[in-house]
Design an enzyme around this catalytic site. Structure first.
Site, PDB file in Angstrom:
ATOM      1  N   CYS A   4      64.416  22.477  35.922  1.00  0.00           N
ATOM      2  CA  CYS A   4      63.924  22.110  37.256  1.00  0.00           C
ATOM      3  C   CYS A   4      63.092  20.834  37.168  1.00  0.00           C
ATOM      4  O   CYS A   4      62.113  20.762  36.415  1.00  0.00           O
ATOM      5  CB  CYS A   4      63.097  23.255  37.840  1.00  0.00           C
ATOM      6  SG  CYS A   4      62.197  22.790  39.331  1.00  0.00           S
ATOM      7  N   CYS A   7      59.379  21.352  37.979  1.00  0.00           N
ATOM      8  CA  CYS A   7      58.705  22.069  36.885  1.00  0.00           C
ATOM      9  C   CYS A   7      58.388  21.095  35.756  1.00  0.00           C
ATOM     10  O   CYS A   7      57.317  21.159  35.138  1.00  0.00           O
ATOM     11  CB  CYS A   7      59.567  23.224  36.380  1.00  0.00           C
ATOM     12  SG  CYS A   7      59.590  24.670  37.456  1.00  0.00           S
ATOM     13  N   ASP A  30      56.020  10.545  46.393  1.00  0.00           N
ATOM     14  CA  ASP A  30      57.480  10.620  46.353  1.00  0.00           C
ATOM     15  C   ASP A  30      58.030   9.320  45.766  1.00  0.00           C
ATOM     16  O   ASP A  30      57.555   8.219  46.081  1.00  0.00           O
ATOM     17  CB  ASP A  30      58.031  10.832  47.763  1.00  0.00           C
ATOM     18  CG  ASP A  30      59.481  11.275  47.756  1.00  0.00           C
ATOM     19  OD1 ASP A  30      59.755  12.438  48.103  1.00  0.00           O
ATOM     20  OD2 ASP A  30      60.356  10.446  47.390  1.00  0.00           O
ATOM     21  N   HIS A  46      57.227  28.163  39.696  1.00  0.00           N
ATOM     22  CA  HIS A  46      58.504  27.852  40.339  1.00  0.00           C
ATOM     23  C   HIS A  46      58.825  28.831  41.466  1.00  0.00           C
ATOM     24  O   HIS A  46      58.796  30.041  41.287  1.00  0.00           O
ATOM     25  CB  HIS A  46      59.647  27.872  39.323  1.00  0.00           C
ATOM     26  CG  HIS A  46      60.958  27.472  39.921  1.00  0.00           C
ATOM     27  ND1 HIS A  46      61.352  26.160  40.028  1.00  0.00           N
ATOM     28  CD2 HIS A  46      61.937  28.204  40.505  1.00  0.00           C
ATOM     29  CE1 HIS A  46      62.530  26.100  40.625  1.00  0.00           C
ATOM     30  NE2 HIS A  46      62.912  27.336  40.924  1.00  0.00           N
ATOM     31  N   ASN A  86      62.348  20.909  53.467  1.00  0.00           N
ATOM     32  CA  ASN A  86      63.782  21.098  53.642  1.00  0.00           C
ATOM     33  C   ASN A  86      64.205  22.349  52.882  1.00  0.00           C
ATOM     34  O   ASN A  86      63.685  22.623  51.792  1.00  0.00           O
ATOM     35  CB  ASN A  86      64.541  19.877  53.123  1.00  0.00           C
ATOM     36  CG  ASN A  86      64.210  18.620  53.906  1.00  0.00           C
ATOM     37  OD1 ASN A  86      64.073  18.668  55.123  1.00  0.00           O
ATOM     38  ND2 ASN A  86      64.053  17.504  53.216  1.00  0.00           N
ATOM     39  N   HIS A  97      62.921  23.366  44.175  1.00  0.00           N
ATOM     40  CA  HIS A  97      61.577  23.831  43.831  1.00  0.00           C
ATOM     41  C   HIS A  97      60.769  23.594  45.090  1.00  0.00           C
ATOM     42  O   HIS A  97      60.714  22.455  45.583  1.00  0.00           O
ATOM     43  CB  HIS A  97      61.029  23.033  42.641  1.00  0.00           C
ATOM     44  CG  HIS A  97      59.659  23.433  42.166  1.00  0.00           C
ATOM     45  ND1 HIS A  97      59.386  23.775  40.849  1.00  0.00           N
ATOM     46  CD2 HIS A  97      58.469  23.528  42.825  1.00  0.00           C
ATOM     47  CE1 HIS A  97      58.092  24.063  40.730  1.00  0.00           C
ATOM     48  NE2 HIS A  97      57.518  23.913  41.917  1.00  0.00           N
ATOM     49  N   HIS A  99      58.631  22.536  47.953  1.00  0.00           N
ATOM     50  CA  HIS A  99      57.743  21.378  48.101  1.00  0.00           C
ATOM     51  C   HIS A  99      57.567  21.052  49.567  1.00  0.00           C
ATOM     52  O   HIS A  99      58.463  21.296  50.381  1.00  0.00           O
ATOM     53  CB  HIS A  99      58.274  20.157  47.340  1.00  0.00           C
ATOM     54  CG  HIS A  99      59.682  19.774  47.670  1.00  0.00           C
ATOM     55  ND1 HIS A  99      60.780  20.470  47.185  1.00  0.00           N
ATOM     56  CD2 HIS A  99      60.194  18.776  48.429  1.00  0.00           C
ATOM     57  CE1 HIS A  99      61.890  19.916  47.624  1.00  0.00           C
ATOM     58  NE2 HIS A  99      61.564  18.880  48.400  1.00  0.00           N
TER      59      HIS A  99
END
Ligand code: AMP
Length: 113
Positions: A4, A7, A30, A46, A86, A97, A99
């Site tokens: 991930c 992660c 981002d 996670h 999303n 994951h 967010h």
């Protein structure tokens, strides 16, 4: 989750521009900003997405939402901001994951999609 992306960012295996960190969450810029301010807040443990929120991790989600206004304030978002998560394929979630995007620093579109 060994494969991930977020992660790996949480573990420091992939670099990030850190904004805030505590024992529960990490906030970082981002890599492909869609607004002048575009920060992601992720739980360190996670969770695949909003669709993975359950009694076991809801406490971490609560702490994230309690902290988001402080993170936004520290980023100078005094006129407001947008928080987005999303979910899944139709929601165009590209990283599985959980967010939360914090977007701001300019007048955002009044369209949601
Ligand atoms: P989503 O499409 O909602 O799953 O959001 C994933 C976000 O992660 C996108 O806005 C990407 O630009 C962002 N992203 C992908 N890789 C990285 C990275 N290495 N560091 C920071 N942000 C990233």
């Amino acid at each position: 989750m060994s494969d991930c992306l977020f992660c790996k960012i949480v573990k420091g295996e992939i670099p990030s521009k850190k904004v805030y960190e505590d024992d529960v969450m990490l906030a970082f810029w981002d890599i492909a900003p869609q607004a002048p301010v575009h920060v992601l807040v992720v739980p360190k443990k996670h969770v695949c997405g909003v669709d993975g929120i359950c009694a076991d991790n809801a406490g971490d989600v609560k702490k994230i939402f309690e902290k988001i206004p402080k993170i936004a304030g520290d980023l100078g978002l005094i006129n407001g901001y947008r928080v987005i998560s999303n979910v899944g394929r139709d929601g165009c979630q590209s990283v599985r994951h959980l967010h939360f995007h914090i977007l701001g620093g300019a007048q955002l579109s009044d369209k949601m999609c």
